[in-house]
Design a protein around this motif. Structure first.
Motif, PDB file in Angstrom:
ATOM      1  N   ASN A 115     -16.640   7.549  49.581  1.00 13.60           N
ATOM      2  CA  ASN A 115     -17.959   7.156  49.083  1.00 13.60           C
ATOM      3  C   ASN A 115     -18.301   7.999  47.851  1.00 13.60           C
ATOM      4  O   ASN A 115     -18.462   9.219  47.965  1.00 13.60           O
ATOM      5  CB  ASN A 115     -18.992   7.379  50.201  1.00 13.60           C
ATOM      6  CG  ASN A 115     -20.408   7.100  49.765  1.00 13.60           C
ATOM      7  OD1 ASN A 115     -20.643   6.611  48.664  1.00 13.60           O
ATOM      8  ND2 ASN A 115     -21.355   7.405  50.634  1.00 13.60           N
ATOM      9  N   PRO A 116     -18.424   7.374  46.674  1.00  9.02           N
ATOM     10  CA  PRO A 116     -18.710   8.173  45.469  1.00  9.02           C
ATOM     11  C   PRO A 116     -20.080   8.836  45.506  1.00  9.02           C
ATOM     12  O   PRO A 116     -20.354   9.750  44.735  1.00  9.02           O
ATOM     13  CB  PRO A 116     -18.632   7.141  44.336  1.00  9.02           C
ATOM     14  CG  PRO A 116     -18.834   5.816  44.980  1.00  9.02           C
ATOM     15  CD  PRO A 116     -18.329   5.930  46.398  1.00  9.02           C
ATOM     16  N   ARG A 117     -20.953   8.401  46.420  1.00 11.99           N
ATOM     17  CA  ARG A 117     -22.286   8.993  46.513  1.00 11.99           C
ATOM     18  C   ARG A 117     -22.325  10.138  47.524  1.00 11.99           C
ATOM     19  O   ARG A 117     -23.366  10.734  47.751  1.00 11.99           O
ATOM     20  CB  ARG A 117     -23.314   7.917  46.913  1.00 11.99           C
ATOM     21  CG  ARG A 117     -23.450   6.777  45.916  1.00 11.99           C
ATOM     22  CD  ARG A 117     -24.443   5.727  46.387  1.00 11.99           C
ATOM     23  NE  ARG A 117     -24.115   5.226  47.710  1.00 11.99           N
ATOM     24  CZ  ARG A 117     -23.225   4.273  47.960  1.00 11.99           C
ATOM     25  NH1 ARG A 117     -22.579   3.690  46.969  1.00 11.99           N
ATOM     26  NH2 ARG A 117     -22.978   3.887  49.193  1.00 11.99           N
ATOM     27  N   CYS A 118     -21.191  10.414  48.174  1.00 12.02           N
ATOM     28  CA  CYS A 118     -21.158  11.477  49.200  1.00 12.02           C
ATOM     29  C   CYS A 118     -21.136  12.857  48.527  1.00 12.02           C
ATOM     30  O   CYS A 118     -20.509  13.038  47.485  1.00 12.02           O
ATOM     31  CB  CYS A 118     -19.927  11.298  50.084  1.00 12.02           C
ATOM     32  SG  CYS A 118     -19.807  12.552  51.386  1.00 12.02           S
ATOM     33  N   ILE A 119     -21.796  13.820  49.156  1.00 15.08           N
ATOM     34  CA  ILE A 119     -21.834  15.183  48.614  1.00 15.08           C
ATOM     35  C   ILE A 119     -20.424  15.762  48.461  1.00 15.08           C
ATOM     36  O   ILE A 119     -20.175  16.568  47.563  1.00 15.08           O
ATOM     37  CB  ILE A 119     -22.749  16.090  49.498  1.00 15.08           C
ATOM     38  CG1 ILE A 119     -22.903  17.493  48.909  1.00 15.08           C
ATOM     39  CG2 ILE A 119     -22.253  16.184  50.926  1.00 15.08           C
ATOM     40  CD1 ILE A 119     -23.663  17.572  47.615  1.00 15.08           C
ATOM     41  N   SER A 131     -18.007  14.405  47.212  1.00 17.09           N
ATOM     42  CA  SER A 131     -17.415  13.954  45.946  1.00 17.09           C
ATOM     43  C   SER A 131     -17.685  14.935  44.805  1.00 17.09           C
ATOM     44  O   SER A 131     -16.990  14.927  43.797  1.00 17.09           O
ATOM     45  CB  SER A 131     -17.924  12.552  45.575  1.00 17.09           C
ATOM     46  OG  SER A 131     -19.287  12.615  45.211  1.00 17.09           O
ATOM     47  N   ILE A 132     -18.723  15.782  44.960  1.00 20.92           N
ATOM     48  CA  ILE A 132     -19.008  16.735  43.877  1.00 20.92           C
ATOM     49  C   ILE A 132     -18.812  18.191  44.303  1.00 20.92           C
ATOM     50  O   ILE A 132     -18.871  19.089  43.477  1.00 20.92           O
ATOM     51  CB  ILE A 132     -20.424  16.566  43.270  1.00 20.92           C
ATOM     52  CG1 ILE A 132     -21.513  16.692  44.338  1.00 20.92           C
ATOM     53  CG2 ILE A 132     -20.542  15.261  42.514  1.00 20.92           C
ATOM     54  CD1 ILE A 132     -22.887  16.964  43.751  1.00 20.92           C
ATOM     55  N   GLU A 133     -18.653  18.411  45.620  1.00 21.45           N
ATOM     56  CA  GLU A 133     -18.441  19.788  46.080  1.00 21.45           C
ATOM     57  C   GLU A 133     -17.105  19.838  46.820  1.00 21.45           C
ATOM     58  O   GLU A 133     -17.059  19.737  48.063  1.00 21.45           O
ATOM     59  CB  GLU A 133     -19.618  20.251  46.941  1.00 21.45           C
ATOM     60  CG  GLU A 133     -20.915  20.312  46.143  1.00 21.45           C
ATOM     61  CD  GLU A 133     -21.981  21.223  46.741  1.00 21.45           C
ATOM     62  OE1 GLU A 133     -21.741  21.831  47.791  1.00 21.45           O
ATOM     63  OE2 GLU A 133     -23.063  21.305  46.133  1.00 21.45           O
ATOM     64  N   GLU A 170     -15.041  22.000  47.741  1.00 26.12           N
ATOM     65  CA  GLU A 170     -14.691  23.044  48.716  1.00 26.12           C
ATOM     66  C   GLU A 170     -15.166  22.695  50.131  1.00 26.12           C
ATOM     67  O   GLU A 170     -14.795  23.353  51.099  1.00 26.12           O
ATOM     68  CB  GLU A 170     -15.262  24.404  48.280  1.00 26.12           C
ATOM     69  CG  GLU A 170     -16.726  24.616  48.548  1.00 26.12           C
ATOM     70  CD  GLU A 170     -17.658  23.831  47.627  1.00 26.12           C
ATOM     71  OE1 GLU A 170     -18.867  23.894  47.852  1.00 26.12           O
ATOM     72  OE2 GLU A 170     -17.186  23.144  46.690  1.00 26.12           O
ATOM     73  N   LEU A 171     -15.971  21.639  50.261  1.00 23.54           N
ATOM     74  CA  LEU A 171     -16.459  21.251  51.594  1.00 23.54           C
ATOM     75  C   LEU A 171     -15.335  20.662  52.427  1.00 23.54           C
ATOM     76  O   LEU A 171     -14.499  19.912  51.902  1.00 23.54           O
ATOM     77  CB  LEU A 171     -17.577  20.203  51.456  1.00 23.54           C
ATOM     78  CG  LEU A 171     -18.903  20.674  50.885  1.00 23.54           C
ATOM     79  CD1 LEU A 171     -19.803  19.475  50.603  1.00 23.54           C
ATOM     80  CD2 LEU A 171     -19.599  21.626  51.855  1.00 23.54           C
ATOM     81  N   ILE A 173     -14.889  16.158  57.007  1.00 27.62           N
ATOM     82  CA  ILE A 173     -15.014  16.019  58.465  1.00 27.62           C
ATOM     83  C   ILE A 173     -15.403  14.582  58.813  1.00 27.62           C
ATOM     84  O   ILE A 173     -16.353  14.031  58.242  1.00 27.62           O
ATOM     85  CB  ILE A 173     -16.072  17.001  59.012  1.00 27.62           C
ATOM     86  CG1 ILE A 173     -15.686  18.438  58.631  1.00 27.62           C
ATOM     87  CG2 ILE A 173     -16.207  16.864  60.533  1.00 27.62           C
ATOM     88  CD1 ILE A 173     -16.758  19.470  58.931  1.00 27.62           C
ATOM     89  N   TYR A 182     -21.043  13.751  56.727  1.00 30.73           N
ATOM     90  CA  TYR A 182     -22.136  13.974  55.778  1.00 30.73           C
ATOM     91  C   TYR A 182     -22.885  12.679  55.440  1.00 30.73           C
ATOM     92  O   TYR A 182     -24.084  12.599  55.571  1.00 30.73           O
ATOM     93  CB  TYR A 182     -21.599  14.608  54.498  1.00 30.73           C
ATOM     94  CG  TYR A 182     -20.843  15.883  54.744  1.00 30.73           C
ATOM     95  CD1 TYR A 182     -21.517  17.066  55.022  1.00 30.73           C
ATOM     96  CD2 TYR A 182     -19.457  15.908  54.744  1.00 30.73           C
ATOM     97  CE1 TYR A 182     -20.832  18.244  55.272  1.00 30.73           C
ATOM     98  CE2 TYR A 182     -18.751  17.076  54.987  1.00 30.73           C
ATOM     99  CZ  TYR A 182     -19.442  18.246  55.252  1.00 30.73           C
ATOM    100  OH  TYR A 182     -18.759  19.394  55.511  1.00 30.73           O
ATOM    101  N   CYS A 183     -22.151  11.664  54.996  1.00 31.53           N
ATOM    102  CA  CYS A 183     -22.827  10.452  54.494  1.00 31.53           C
ATOM    103  C   CYS A 183     -22.729   9.288  55.471  1.00 31.53           C
ATOM    104  O   CYS A 183     -23.327   8.241  55.238  1.00 31.53           O
ATOM    105  CB  CYS A 183     -22.256  10.047  53.140  1.00 31.53           C
ATOM    106  SG  CYS A 183     -20.570   9.417  53.238  1.00 31.53           S
TER     107      CYS A 183
END
Lengths: 151, 306
Positions: A110-114, A116-118, A120-121, A124, A139-140
């Protein structure tokens, strides 16, 4: 070509045999279990004859069962049979289950998932519907649309 | 310590308590005017949202607390590349509670893993907006006196509207709920909500295209805006945006005790002439949004007022 009735474990005095792998999927399993990182003998048998499945793949690994991530294997295909070999004999058969959670095996698309920009997460995924084998990003909540765990 | 990530984080019983508290705040605002004295709310808004940010801030100020924060990512360290988890560790040192809006879905969940203060998800992309759902539930319960045995009409963009999806998820936990889903074919409720939520919970629903067909049987009409940003094609948006316009004439078909809700902002889906109708409840809904956020802040901070 080996068949089910003559499955040869004599070459493996201690280790694990992953049996009843869907034909053609053994390299996926090799990759997801990171078997290339193991410093032990790994034998891959493709397209073996199977009474139950017609054709199947088999992987023999000369390592203790603890080295194998059963959650990852359960996620990929919980119909795989695990035979534990000691002294050239099958001493235990393990059944796999769909894991409740898998970490860093698949990625959220999902390109809107956190995630996608972080980067190091941890990636899961949670099992949200056991019957339909649905995993969702923690997350999303995006549904995993892959094919790995589908027969 | 508790956070609010999704409207389903509260059980039905906990939700009842929260809504009871919100109603008590509505009746006795003075009683709560100093409840949060010395406490600070941080509003971390990585994308602009006037209404949600101001309603959280108004809620904290009404409780006698203070607010601090930022209203766009440009004015925060996110512009310098700081991660959400680092930001929240820092904010935990400055404030007692935090409301976070972020364009990326799941960002508040990342924050709550690293936070030592309660986090309120004030909207994460198209994912969750739980305080809007709490607002909707409080509005319905306050106006109709109940959250069960209701026929709810959901009208407009049922495909992309997250407020609608959240409200459905929250309402199916009550008995006697029936939905009438009013939308053009292109904006129908997604099948995963019809099947996984409505069918699984055996909640009756009917799908109609004409608003006029649904109006006579409704207890609540929940209107939504067709959001321009959801369309790839300007032509499709223009065709859809005027599909439903609730006006005085259509309101004549509605029962006397039906209420019209809207998460706001509206564009043209509710004609201004409807605003004077006593059944138009969308501005009261915005007021309930402040009460419910006050109740939420008190609940998450575990502050009890006798």
């Amino acid at each position: 070509m080996p068949n089910e009735s003559t499955l040869n474990v004599s070459g493996l005095s201690e280790g694990v045999v992953l049996d009843h792998i869907q034909a053609g999927k053994c390299m996926d399993i090799y990759k997801y279990l990171k078997l290339d990182k193991l410093d032990c003998t790994v034998a891959i048998i493709k397209n073996a004859t199977s009474h139950k499945m017609g054709r199947k793949d088999i992987i023999k690994i000369e390592c203790p069962i603890d080295y194998i991530d059963l959650d990852v294997l359960g996620f990929i295909d919980h119909n795989i049979t695990i035979n534990i070999i000691q002294d050239n004999k099958i001493v235990e058969k393990k059944r796999l289950h769909l894991p409740k959670q898998i970490t860093n095996v698949i990625r959220c698309k999902n390109p809107r998932c956190i995630t996608s920009i972080e980067p190091e997460l941890d990636q899961i995924f949670i099992l949200t519907d056991e019957e339909k084998e649905v995993y969702r990003c923690k997350y999303c909540e995006e549904k995993y649309q892959g094919h790995l765990n589908k027969r | 310590m508790r956070h609010l990530m999704s409207p389903l984080d509260f059980t039905v019983e906990e939700l009842d308590q929260l809504l009871d508290l919100a109603n008590d705040i509505e009746k006795n605002p003075a009683k709560y005017a100093h409840a949060c004295e010395g406490k600070k709310l941080a509003t971390l808004f990585y994308e602009p949202s006037t209404r949600t940010r101001l309603s959280h801030e108004a809620a904290m100020l009404n409780l006698g607390g203070n607010v601090l924060g930022f209203s766009s990512a440009d004015s925060s360290s996110a512009a310098k590349g700081e991660t959400v988890s680092d930001t929240i560790r820092m904010i935990s040192c400055y404030a007692d509670i935090c409301a976070m809006r972020h364009p990326k879905e799941g960002a508040p969940m990342v924050a709550c893993k690293h936070s030592s203060i309660p986090i309120i998800n004030a909207g994460d992309g198209g994912h969750q907006h739980p305080t809007q759902t709490l607002t909707d539930l409080l509005t319905i319960r306050s106006l109709k006196g109940r959250l069960n045995n209701l026929t709810i009409g959901l009208c407009g963009d049922l495909k992309f509207g997250r407020t609608v999806h959240s409200l459905i998820n929250a309402l199916v936990r009550y008995t006697g709920i029936r939905f009438i889903l009013i939308s053009p074919e292109e904006l129908r409720l997604p099948s995963y909500i019809r099947e996984d939520v409505l069918d699984r919970n055996e909640v009756p629903y009917q799908e109609v295209v004409r608003l006029e067909d649904a109006l006579p049987s409704l207890d609540i009409l929940y209107m939504t805006r067709v959001q321009k940003e959801r369309f790839f094609n300007e032509e499709d948006y223009i065709r859809m945006k005027d599909f439903y316009i609730l006006d005085k004439k259509k309101m004549e078909l509605a029962p006397e005790d039906m209420y019209v809700l809207h998460p706001l902002p509206r564009v043209n889906e509710i004609a201004v002439e409807v605003d004077d109708d006593p059944r138009a409840a969308y501005f009261r809904q915005a007021q309930y949004g402040v009460y419910v956020r006050m109740a939420l802040i008190l609940t998450l901070l575990d502050i009890h007022v006798d």
